[in-house]
Write an enzyme that holds these catalytic residues in place. Structure first.
Site, short mmCIF file in Angstrom:
data_model
loop_
_atom_site.label_atom_id
_atom_site.label_comp_id
_atom_site.label_asym_id
_atom_site.label_seq_id
_atom_site.Cartn_x
_atom_site.Cartn_y
_atom_site.Cartn_z
N PRO A 159 6.82 28.00 12.61
CA PRO A 159 6.92 29.22 11.47
C PRO A 159 7.70 30.41 11.45
O PRO A 159 7.43 31.18 10.65
CB PRO A 159 5.42 29.29 10.98
N CYS A 198 3.56 25.59 24.78
CA CYS A 198 1.93 25.92 24.91
C CYS A 198 1.25 25.07 25.24
O CYS A 198 0.22 24.42 24.87
CB CYS A 198 1.46 26.46 23.22
#
Length: 456
Positions: free
Chosen positions: A274, A393
């Site tokens: 995003p 991540c």
């Protein structure tokens, strides 16, 4: 139960809403956050009911392995032998007994029995009543596996993580670190924010937040980070809507910071949506330069545009591009590349209650293979002397250390660059060019960060 339960028969309590969330997640395969929105859309609960239901539902999903272990001990049945809606009723009540303790045990039992009466077959309420009376009785415990004899089994059950995941973490990081990682995944992660230096530095933002009743303290990993005391009003206050800060984990902040960006440079973010890292890059350069925020998902690129607009950034360009062939449009044009690759996400399980149950031991390999082609394409976009930060991540060796090693072997014109600041914090091995942050160990999400440069 094959048909959808008639949830409209319930009374609209927080436990009722939580039960509906578990149904959508466990039986219809919805992600937990989507399941919550779907259930709330039907009943339109007040904020207090939704908040309590969220804690029950997400907590029961996270702790499902632990709860199921206790339910099986109390009922004498395997979970697969229990009607699915009754299993979820028992999980929510068991979660309340073990982790919430804000309500009398008899009230929890009575509510669960009433749910069973309204939603299940004749006799179901008697079964629920018997199991929960036993579980709520003083002194009831479900003996855990032997910690000394089988520490991985103990950790898997006590902290509700898949056994294969626990085995890998213990083998690679040691039992103490694996234990800390599991505990972090079962708690609410810290609320960290990144000040927008175009409007306020960290100390100034801290003062402004305090004026509207939001307490914070300086972050340890990122020099500009603030860690808030709670998640209350983090995105519903005039400072956020006015673009004074972004919500971002400290480990994620380190990605753009690692590049040492200067005003006027061209930065390519290959998996941008995003847009947190792209906007951070633009902020570091004082909005003087060009940040190409590329993503294959056109709908998600709207989030990049919305973030840039809220922060007042003019240098961010959102473009549709497949990361595996991004070089076709940008070969040799970038001073710096951000390659934060799609991954198994094992470092952010705390943010996704159901994610641990959707993973398996084989996903990392296929994701690493896809990531390799993305890195190869991204490398071709760099100018000579340019640098690329490769991050994920997650905490798997295939997607991280092995991926970096493979890239450097395929590209002898690239070399690893030491992460000196992270070396100073004891997170990166001296000279390695990468850091593996572990959730619950380093005060952030689990994250892999490496810095690579293209030789002149």
């Amino acid at each position: 139960m094959d048909r959808k339960p008639q949830f409209e028969r319930l009374e609209g309590t927080s436990r009722d809403l939580a039960l509906e969330v578990l149904y959508y997640c466990n039986r219809e395969g919805m992600f937990a956050h989507r399941a919550l929105e779907t259930a709330a859309m039907r009943s339109r609960p007040p904020a207090s009911v939704r908040k309590s239901a969220t804690e029950m539902a997400f907590g029961a999903i996270r702790r499902m392995l632990t709860l199921d272990y206790a339910i099986e001990k109390a009922s004498g049945r395997a979970m697969g032998e229990i009607d699915p809606i009754l299993a979820d009723i028992l999980r929510i009540a068991s979660y309340q007994f073990s982790y919430m303790r804000s309500e009398a045990g008899y009230a929890v039992v009575d509510s669960a029995v009433e749910q069973a009466k309204r939603l299940s077959h004749k006799g179901a309420s008697g079964f629920v009543n018997a199991v929960l009376r036993k579980m709520s009785a003083p002194g009831f415990t479900a003996p855990l596996p032997d910690r000394e004899g089988d520490p991985a089994h103990w950790l898997s059950v006590s902290e509700s993580h898949p056994r294969w995941m626990v085995d890998d973490w213990i083998a690679r990081f040691g039992f103490d670190n694996a234990y800390a990682m599991c505990r972090y995944d079962n708690d609410v992660p810290p609320a960290s924010v990144r000040p927008n230096p175009m409007k306020a530095e960290a100390s100034g933002l801290a003062s402004m937040l305090l004026e509207i009743g939001i307490e914070s303290e300086p972050g340890r990993l990122s020099a500009s980070a603030l860690v808030l005391k709670s998640w209350d009003r983090v995105t519903s206050n005039p400072l956020f809507t006015g673009g004074y800060y972004s919500v971002q984990d400290q480990a994620s902040m380190l990605v753009a910071e690692a590049l040492g960006l200067m005003p006027g440079e061209t930065v390519l973010d290959i998996c941008s949506a995003p847009g947190g890292k792209a906007c951070h890059a633009a902020e570091i350069m004082g909005d003087e330069g060009r940040v190409i925020a590329a993503d294959a998902n056109a709908k998600r690129l709207r989030l990049v545009k919305e973030n840039a607009r809220r922060l007042g950034l003019k240098s961010v360009e959102a473009v549709v591009s497949d990361a595996a062939c991004v070089h076709e449009a940008y070969e040799g044009t970038a001073d710096a590349v951000i390659a934060d690759l799609p991954c198994s996400g094992l470092g952010v399980l705390a943010r996704r209650p159901d994610a641990r149950w959707r993973k398996d031991a084989h996903q990392a390999r296929s994701l690493a293979e896809a990531g390799a082609s993305m890195l190869d394409s991204a490398a071709r976009c760099l100018k000579k002397g340019g640098r690329m930060v490769f991050s994920t991540c997650t905490v798997t060796a295939e997607e991280n250390e092995a991926q970096l090693k493979g890239f450097l072997e395929r590209h002898p014109d690239f070399g690893a660059v030491p992460l000196e600041r992270l070396e100073g914090l004891g997170i990166s091995m001296p000279g390695s060019g990468y850091a593996q942050l572990l959730q619950g160990v380093h005060g952030s999400d689990g994250f892999f960060i490496s810095l690579i440069s293209r030789r002149l």
